[in-house]
Design an enzyme around this catalytic site. Structure first.
Site, mmCIF file in Angstrom:
data_model
loop_
_atom_site.group_PDB
_atom_site.id
_atom_site.type_symbol
_atom_site.label_atom_id
_atom_site.label_comp_id
_atom_site.label_asym_id
_atom_site.label_seq_id
_atom_site.Cartn_x
_atom_site.Cartn_y
_atom_site.Cartn_z
ATOM 1 N N TYR A 194 0.837 -1.205 0.000
ATOM 2 C CA TYR A 194 0.000 0.000 0.000
ATOM 3 C C TYR A 194 0.869 1.253 0.000
ATOM 4 O O TYR A 194 0.642 2.187 -0.771
ATOM 5 C CB TYR A 194 -0.943 -0.020 1.210
ATOM 6 C CG TYR A 194 -1.828 1.196 1.322
ATOM 7 C CD1 TYR A 194 -2.853 1.424 0.408
ATOM 8 C CD2 TYR A 194 -1.642 2.115 2.346
ATOM 9 C CE1 TYR A 194 -3.671 2.540 0.508
ATOM 10 C CE2 TYR A 194 -2.458 3.225 2.466
ATOM 11 C CZ TYR A 194 -3.464 3.433 1.549
ATOM 12 O OH TYR A 194 -4.268 4.543 1.656
ATOM 13 N N TRP A 223 -5.341 0.147 10.281
ATOM 14 C CA TRP A 223 -5.418 0.273 8.829
ATOM 15 C C TRP A 223 -5.207 -1.085 8.161
ATOM 16 O O TRP A 223 -5.784 -1.371 7.114
ATOM 17 C CB TRP A 223 -4.412 1.308 8.338
ATOM 18 C CG TRP A 223 -4.575 1.621 6.884
ATOM 19 C CD1 TRP A 223 -3.638 1.469 5.918
ATOM 20 C CD2 TRP A 223 -5.744 2.120 6.216
ATOM 21 N NE1 TRP A 223 -4.157 1.841 4.693
ATOM 22 C CE2 TRP A 223 -5.455 2.248 4.857
ATOM 23 C CE3 TRP A 223 -7.029 2.464 6.652
ATOM 24 C CZ2 TRP A 223 -6.368 2.702 3.915
ATOM 25 C CZ3 TRP A 223 -7.942 2.918 5.714
ATOM 26 C CH2 TRP A 223 -7.606 3.034 4.366
ATOM 27 N N GLU A 271 -11.610 5.272 5.033
ATOM 28 C CA GLU A 271 -11.061 6.043 6.157
ATOM 29 C C GLU A 271 -12.075 6.115 7.293
ATOM 30 O O GLU A 271 -11.708 6.029 8.465
ATOM 31 C CB GLU A 271 -10.628 7.445 5.704
ATOM 32 C CG GLU A 271 -9.452 7.468 4.751
ATOM 33 C CD GLU A 271 -8.135 6.978 5.321
ATOM 34 O OE1 GLU A 271 -8.002 6.810 6.547
ATOM 35 O OE2 GLU A 271 -7.204 6.755 4.525
#
Length: 190
Positions: A22, A52, A44
């Site tokens: 990522y 995350w 988000e």
């Protein structure tokens, strides 16, 4: 942090193979199109209070559950869709966040009359971005993320607090928080 491949990275980017992929291929890169912006905003929001890594691992399921983040489709979700989403172990099953995703899709559709979600978010790009040298130099909010949060709330969006909007701005390259020295620093301008 310098990896085995000899590339300097932000420390979090080298902490797990999923993070590395990522970090190197996506974080801080501009995205294009309404669906890409709505996806990042939605993810988000779902990340709030979670890692995350959890969100990244569930990302394919999120894409399937939310019709590739097609705002028209998601805005039309009804109670049966909400029940389906709450039963989907592939995503984060939080009623408030599921409802927020549907609400935000509808707000995205409405925002088209004013130029669309992408242009709206872009309007909050800071004139001068940060240049963090260490992770201690990084911030969680900015004047622009506070303003974006307030503006989106006025447009009917929810789960768009200043910290979440700062993370969105980082994710889509409006704010370049790759550390000075990271091989991805400046990627938003590429």
């Amino acid at each position: 942090m310098v990896g085995d491949d000899g590339l300097a990275r932000c420390p979090w980017g080298a902490s797990h193979p999923v993070h590395l992929a990522y970090h190197d291929a996506e974080w801080g890169m501009p995205v294009h199109g309404e669906a890409a912006h709505l996806e990042r905003l939605t993810l988000e929001a779902f990340q709030s209070g979670l890692s995350w890594l959890t969100i990244l691992n569930k990302r394919p399921a999120f894409r399937a559950a939310f019709a590739g983040f097609d705002a028209d489709v998601v805005a039309a979700y009804d109670d049966a869709d909400r029940a389906r989403l709450m039963a989907d172990a592939g995503i984060v099953r939080n009623r408030l966040k599921v409802d927020a995703a549907i609400t935000n899709a509808a707000a995205t559709v409405a925002l088209r009359e004013e130029g669309g979600l992408a242009a709206f978010i872009e309007g909050f790009r800071p004139e001068v971005g940060p240049a963090p040298v260490t992770t201690e130099d990084m911030v969680a909010t900015s004047a622009e993320s506070v303003a974006l949060s307030k503006a989106l709330k006025k447009k009917g969006f929810v789960f768009v607090g200043p910290t979440t909007m700062y993370a969105l701005m980082e994710a889509i390259g409006i704010v370049d928080d790759h550390l000075v020295g990271c091989h991805r620093r400046g990627c938003a301008n590429a």
